[in-house]
Design an enzyme around this catalytic site. Structure first.
Site, short mmCIF file in Angstrom:
data_model
loop_
_atom_site.label_atom_id
_atom_site.label_comp_id
_atom_site.label_asym_id
_atom_site.label_seq_id
_atom_site.Cartn_x
_atom_site.Cartn_y
_atom_site.Cartn_z
N ASP A 117 0.86 -1.19 0.00
CA ASP A 117 0.00 0.00 0.00
C ASP A 117 0.89 1.24 0.00
OD1 ASP A 117 -2.41 -1.44 0.10
OD2 ASP A 117 -2.38 -1.51 2.29
N ASP A 133 -7.09 -1.32 -4.35
CA ASP A 133 -8.10 -0.94 -3.36
C ASP A 133 -9.04 0.13 -3.92
OD1 ASP A 133 -6.82 -2.66 -1.57
OD2 ASP A 133 -5.68 -1.05 -0.64
#
Length: 169
Positions: A117, A133
């Site tokens: 991420d 995401d």
């Protein structure tokens, strides 16, 4: 349309993996980079994170459960896309985004045992997230819009059309 959806999914997966590649080799060594600020007010930063769980780190360390669950969701999405293909282009795009996001994160779970991420919204405390995401989140919002606004209108129109054709007989 099917080819366009496949190209869309492939492009989104590629962008996700390229951004993660960049994050691993450029962002990881520095940890965090300033991105969008207004004066001293931080809005958005780029922050490297190895997420071993799902959203907000929930189920951390449950790699194989998350691989299995995500695989089932991706396969269900593919089946749903095939089954509902003629229903709506909007629905097709939503399901394609969902599939692409799932595959993007699955690749990470297989390669690294975690998901890379890098996008950190500083405006308010929120999870650090990635391109996959974003795809899943946008797909979820699109599916809500479809389910609440579009599908009921389509079903009502189909019923009216069927009633009209039945009365013509």
């Amino acid at each position: 349309m099917a080819i366009l959806l496949a190209l869309l999914a492939a492009a989104l997966i590629a962008v996700d993996q390229l951004v993660k590649y960049w994050a691993i080799y450029e962002l990881k060594p520095v940890g965090t980079m300033d991105f969008i600020h207004i004066g001293d007010f931080k809005i958005f930063d780029l922050t490297y994170l190895e997420n071993q769980g799902a959203i907000f780190g929930v189920m951390s360390g449950k790699r194989w459960f998350l691989v299995g669950f995500t695989s089932i969701v991706v396969l269900a999405g593919i089946v749903l896309l095939i089954k509902l293909f003629k229903r709506s282009k909007f629905l097709n795009v939503a399901i394609t985004l969902f599939i692409a996001g799932g595959i993007g994160n699955l690749i990470d779970r297989f390669r690294f045992a975690y998901v890379v991420d890098m996008f950190e919204l500083k405006l308010f405390r929120f999870a650090i997230f990635n391109v996959a995401d974003i795809c899943v989140t946008v797909a979820f919002v699109m599916l809500l819009i479809y389910g609440i606004f579009i599908d009921p209108k389509n079903e009502k129109a189909k019923k009216a059309e069927k009633a009209a054709s039945d009365s013509d007989e």
